[in-house]
Enzyme design. Structure first.
Site, PDB file in Angstrom:
ATOM      1  N   HIS A  20      29.778  45.190  47.205  1.00  0.00           N
ATOM      2  CA  HIS A  20      30.665  44.276  46.482  1.00  0.00           C
ATOM      3  C   HIS A  20      31.263  43.211  47.414  1.00  0.00           C
ATOM      4  CE1 HIS A  20      31.575  44.043  42.345  1.00  0.00           C
ATOM      5  NE2 HIS A  20      32.677  44.744  42.283  1.00  0.00           N
ATOM      6  N   ASN A  67      38.789  42.792  40.691  1.00  0.00           N
ATOM      7  CA  ASN A  67      39.028  42.640  39.256  1.00  0.00           C
ATOM      8  C   ASN A  67      40.057  41.570  38.908  1.00  0.00           C
ATOM      9  OD1 ASN A  67      37.229  44.723  39.142  1.00  0.00           O
ATOM     10  ND2 ASN A  67      38.614  46.188  38.180  1.00  0.00           N
ATOM     11  N   ASP A  92      28.251  39.105  44.649  1.00  0.00           N
ATOM     12  CA  ASP A  92      27.115  40.010  44.571  1.00  0.00           C
ATOM     13  C   ASP A  92      26.545  39.979  43.159  1.00  0.00           C
ATOM     14  OD1 ASP A  92      29.715  41.267  43.965  1.00  0.00           O
ATOM     15  OD2 ASP A  92      28.510  43.012  43.406  1.00  0.00           O
ATOM     16  N   ASN A 113      33.262  41.854  37.103  1.00  0.00           N
ATOM     17  CA  ASN A 113      34.692  41.750  36.830  1.00  0.00           C
ATOM     18  C   ASN A 113      35.371  40.597  37.571  1.00  0.00           C
ATOM     19  OD1 ASN A 113      34.729  43.891  35.012  1.00  0.00           O
ATOM     20  ND2 ASN A 113      35.086  45.408  36.613  1.00  0.00           N
TER      21      ASN A 113
END
Length: 197
Positions: A20, A67, A92, A113
């Site tokens: 991530h 997020n 990513d 997200n």
């Protein structure tokens, strides 16, 4: 022209090598990384450069966790009056295999997200994206996959593709008109720099 490059990732030592966080790893690899002086503001770390033509470019690493990335991006964009179409988000991408990068403008969010938060804050999905393929896991634990570290083989792939991606980013930033990044789309749409392993 692009005035803000936002590198999405999660803040904290335990996340540094995660899939991530590929955008943060990419940011640290850039040929001009040593010239950027990062400061804490806008719920993240930001830097700026006047080395890309006739406009200033801002760089941002949101520290809101993935997020809520849009909160940090939105704060900087509002402060410097940067429009959504002048923003490039680096992130990513599960739908692309390792060794592949892709330049994209607008479109779907692919369940990401960080992108969802960015769209919610900016009020539109019409911002630019530079996507690094990480592939989908064979198992269904996507959250566990993106929050796990790159394998040694994947790290080698990143070291091989980051220079080309860095050259692309510099080319994007050196454009002097809003349409300039669009000229790069045909060449850099899902471009496989290395075969997936």
């Amino acid at each position: 022209m692009i005035q803000l490059v936002a590198f999405l990732g999660n803040y904290g030592k335990k996340y540094e090598g995660n899939r991530h966080n590929v955008a943060w790893l990419f940011a640290d690899s850039l040929s001009f990384a040593d010239t950027l002086h990062w400061q804490k503001k806008f719920q993240g770390q930001y830097a700026s450069s006047d080395s890309f033509g006739n406009h200033r470019v801002y760089f941002l690493k949101p520290e809101t966790y993935m997020n809520l990335s849009g909160e940090s991006i939105g704060q900087l964009a509002r402060f410097y009056k940067i429009k959504p179409e002048e923003i490039l988000v680096v992130h990513d991408e599960l739908e692309l295999p390792p060794g592949t990068i892709s330049l994209k403008n607008g479109g779907g969010l692919g369940g990401h997200n960080g992108l969802r938060s960015t769209k919610a804050v900016l009020g539109t999905a019409d911002f630019w994206r530079l996507r690094f393929g990480i592939g989908r896991p064979e198992h269904k634990d996507v959250a566990g996959f993106v929050l796990s570290d790159f394998t040694n083989d994947e790290k080698i792939i990143l070291s091989q593709i980051f220079p080309a991606a860095g050259t692309l980013l510099e080319e994007i930033l050196s454009g002097n008109a809003p349409s300039d990044p669009g000229k790069l789309l045909p060449e850099w749409n899902k471009k496989k720099l290395l075969p997936a392993t």
